[in-house]
Design a protein around this motif. Structure first.
Motif, PDB file in Angstrom:
ATOM      1  N   UNK A 124       2.071  -1.764   8.719  1.00  0.00           N
ATOM      2  CA  UNK A 124       2.268  -3.073   9.333  1.00  0.00           C
ATOM      3  C   UNK A 124       3.704  -3.568   9.167  1.00  0.00           C
ATOM      4  N   UNK A 125       4.376  -3.141   8.070  1.00  0.00           N
ATOM      5  CA  UNK A 125       5.784  -3.493   7.883  1.00  0.00           C
ATOM      6  C   UNK A 125       6.643  -2.852   8.963  1.00  0.00           C
ATOM      7  N   UNK A 126       6.309  -1.615   9.305  1.00  0.00           N
ATOM      8  CA  UNK A 126       7.076  -0.893  10.318  1.00  0.00           C
ATOM      9  C   UNK A 126       6.916  -1.553  11.685  1.00  0.00           C
ATOM     10  N   UNK A 127       5.675  -1.819  12.076  1.00  0.00           N
ATOM     11  CA  UNK A 127       5.429  -2.417  13.387  1.00  0.00           C
ATOM     12  C   UNK A 127       6.013  -3.826  13.476  1.00  0.00           C
ATOM     13  N   UNK A 128       5.911  -4.577  12.381  1.00  0.00           N
ATOM     14  CA  UNK A 128       6.493  -5.917  12.390  1.00  0.00           C
ATOM     15  C   UNK A 128       7.992  -5.867  12.620  1.00  0.00           C
ATOM     16  N   UNK A 129       8.681  -4.972  11.907  1.00  0.00           N
ATOM     17  CA  UNK A 129      10.136  -4.891  12.021  1.00  0.00           C
ATOM     18  C   UNK A 129      10.567  -4.489  13.425  1.00  0.00           C
ATOM     19  N   UNK A 130       9.872  -3.521  14.029  1.00  0.00           N
ATOM     20  CA  UNK A 130      10.211  -3.078  15.388  1.00  0.00           C
ATOM     21  C   UNK A 130       9.971  -4.205  16.396  1.00  0.00           C
ATOM     22  N   UNK A 131       8.849  -4.898  16.239  1.00  0.00           N
ATOM     23  CA  UNK A 131       8.547  -6.019  17.132  1.00  0.00           C
ATOM     24  C   UNK A 131       9.575  -7.136  16.957  1.00  0.00           C
ATOM     25  N   UNK A 132       9.944  -7.422  15.703  1.00  0.00           N
ATOM     26  CA  UNK A 132      10.868  -8.520  15.414  1.00  0.00           C
ATOM     27  C   UNK A 132      12.235  -8.290  16.035  1.00  0.00           C
ATOM     28  N   UNK A 133      12.762  -7.086  15.908  1.00  0.00           N
ATOM     29  CA  UNK A 133      14.095  -6.834  16.465  1.00  0.00           C
ATOM     30  C   UNK A 133      14.052  -6.864  17.991  1.00  0.00           C
ATOM     31  N   UNK A 134      12.955  -6.431  18.581  1.00  0.00           N
ATOM     32  CA  UNK A 134      12.835  -6.447  20.045  1.00  0.00           C
ATOM     33  C   UNK A 134      12.796  -7.876  20.587  1.00  0.00           C
ATOM     34  N   UNK A 135      11.968  -8.736  19.973  1.00  0.00           N
ATOM     35  CA  UNK A 135      11.861 -10.108  20.458  1.00  0.00           C
ATOM     36  C   UNK A 135      13.121 -10.910  20.124  1.00  0.00           C
ATOM     37  N   UNK A 136      13.777 -10.588  19.020  1.00  0.00           N
ATOM     38  CA  UNK A 136      15.039 -11.253  18.681  1.00  0.00           C
ATOM     39  C   UNK A 136      16.094 -10.971  19.740  1.00  0.00           C
ATOM     40  N   UNK A 137      16.141  -9.740  20.207  1.00  0.00           N
ATOM     41  CA  UNK A 137      17.086  -9.386  21.271  1.00  0.00           C
ATOM     42  C   UNK A 137      16.722 -10.123  22.565  1.00  0.00           C
ATOM     43  N   UNK A 138      15.423 -10.203  22.873  1.00  0.00           N
ATOM     44  CA  UNK A 138      14.971 -10.932  24.053  1.00  0.00           C
ATOM     45  C   UNK A 138      15.370 -12.408  23.974  1.00  0.00           C
ATOM     46  N   UNK A 139      15.180 -13.022  22.815  1.00  0.00           N
ATOM     47  CA  UNK A 139      15.520 -14.440  22.648  1.00  0.00           C
ATOM     48  C   UNK A 139      17.017 -14.657  22.808  1.00  0.00           C
ATOM     49  N   UNK A 140      17.815 -13.748  22.245  1.00  0.00           N
ATOM     50  CA  UNK A 140      19.265 -13.884  22.407  1.00  0.00           C
ATOM     51  C   UNK A 140      19.657 -13.719  23.877  1.00  0.00           C
TER      52      UNK A 140
END
Length: 300
Positions: A124-140
């Motif tokens: 779950x740590x792995x999936x969270x980190x991948x999801x987080x960086x993807x949505x962070x890029x989308x928000x930026x």
């Protein structure tokens, strides 16, 4: 259903849907996936459920801001420094978790320095980190297409901090590849990334806190992001403390300091945001004309 009706439905039912999604994810994946083998029963199953619930809380927490930006067609009130720090931090965190979870070399190197014990990184740590960086890029990306306030830009402090972090990581990785030195190892490179992530977590909220303070408003910075982040932070710390206690192995904290530090730091700043939103600037939020503006609905 029209776009206007869809937006209205999300605003009315989003909280209930979000809670249902978080609980379904936590209990569904917590029971259906393999529990951690190095934790005794039934704590391994409890740890799995907690892990997936905080994964869901943190993952869902990114989307209210994306929706708010889209609905307002504006990023006024949102700190660009916060977003840039987020992209750097979660990129480092993703690399760290991927390597610790999938690389046998890293896992063996970790065991060598921790009395043969496995690291605490879970799927779950792995999936969270991948999801987080993807949505962070989308928000930026949203900040490049939606309305900004005059003078709303990345600060020199943020710019140079990110450059130094990337530069230091690149140099360390190059030395790890090109030299045969006991200090420049893959494990130490990953720890460097984790410390960059921890540093980012310590400073990334400060620009948003200051922006709220100067505007005397929290409009443009969604409180649902804060509340979900707050919940995930408590659960993350609770999971790792429980794991350490039942296994009598506190290296789960000392060996994965970024995970524990991330949870503690997010909770600390979330409390500040909660106070700003519900106490300090609550009246200003209600009386501000920005609270009623919805360029997307007006456009429709």
């Amino acid at each position: 259903m029209s776009l206007t009706q869809t937006i209205t439905w999300i605003e009315r039912n989003g909280v209930g849907v979000g809670i249902a999604l978080i609980l379904a994810t936590g209990f569904g994946l917590g029971f259906s996936t393999d529990a951690t083998s190095n934790i005794p029963q039934p704590y391994n199953r409890i740890s799995s459920i907690i892990g997936w619930i905080y994964f869901a809380c943190w993952s869902v927490s990114f989307w209210p801001q994306v929706f708010l930006n889209w609905r307002r067609q504006s990023v006024v009130g949102l700190s660009l420094d916060f977003l840039v720090y987020n992209v750097l931090g979660f990129a480092c965190y993703a690399i760290f978790n991927i390597a610790f979870f999938w690389s046998e070399q890293v896992q063996e190197e970790y065991k060598k320095f921790h009395h043969g014990l496995p690291n605490a990184v879970q799927v779950n740590d792995v999936f969270f980190a991948l999801h987080a960086v993807s949505v962070s890029i989308l928000t930026f990306y949203q900040t490049t297409i939606y309305r900004r306030a005059e003078g709303q830009k990345i600060s020199p402090t943020c710019y140079w901090s990110v450059c130094i972090g990337i530069g230091a990581s690149a140099v360390f990785l190059a030395l790890t590849i090109l030299t045969d030195n006991e200090y420049f190892t893959v494990l130490n490179f990953l720890y460097l990334l984790s410390y960059i992530k921890l540093f980012v977590s310590l400073v990334k909220y400060i620009p948003q806190v200051y922006l709220n303070y100067t505007r005397k408003l929290t409009i443009g910075w969604t409180i649902w992001n804060v509340l979900l982040d707050f919940s995930g932070g408590w659960l993350s710390m609770g999971q790792i403390i429980m794991t350490s206690y039942v296994t009598n192995d506190w290296s789960a904290i000392t060996g994965d300091v970024v995970k524990f530090g991330l949870g503690f730091t997010s909770v600390f700043f979330d409390i500040i945001f909660i106070v700003q939103h519900y106490i300090l600037y609550h009246e200003n939020n209600l009386s501000s004309s920005e609270n009623e503006s919805s360029p997307l609905l007006n456009k429709i």
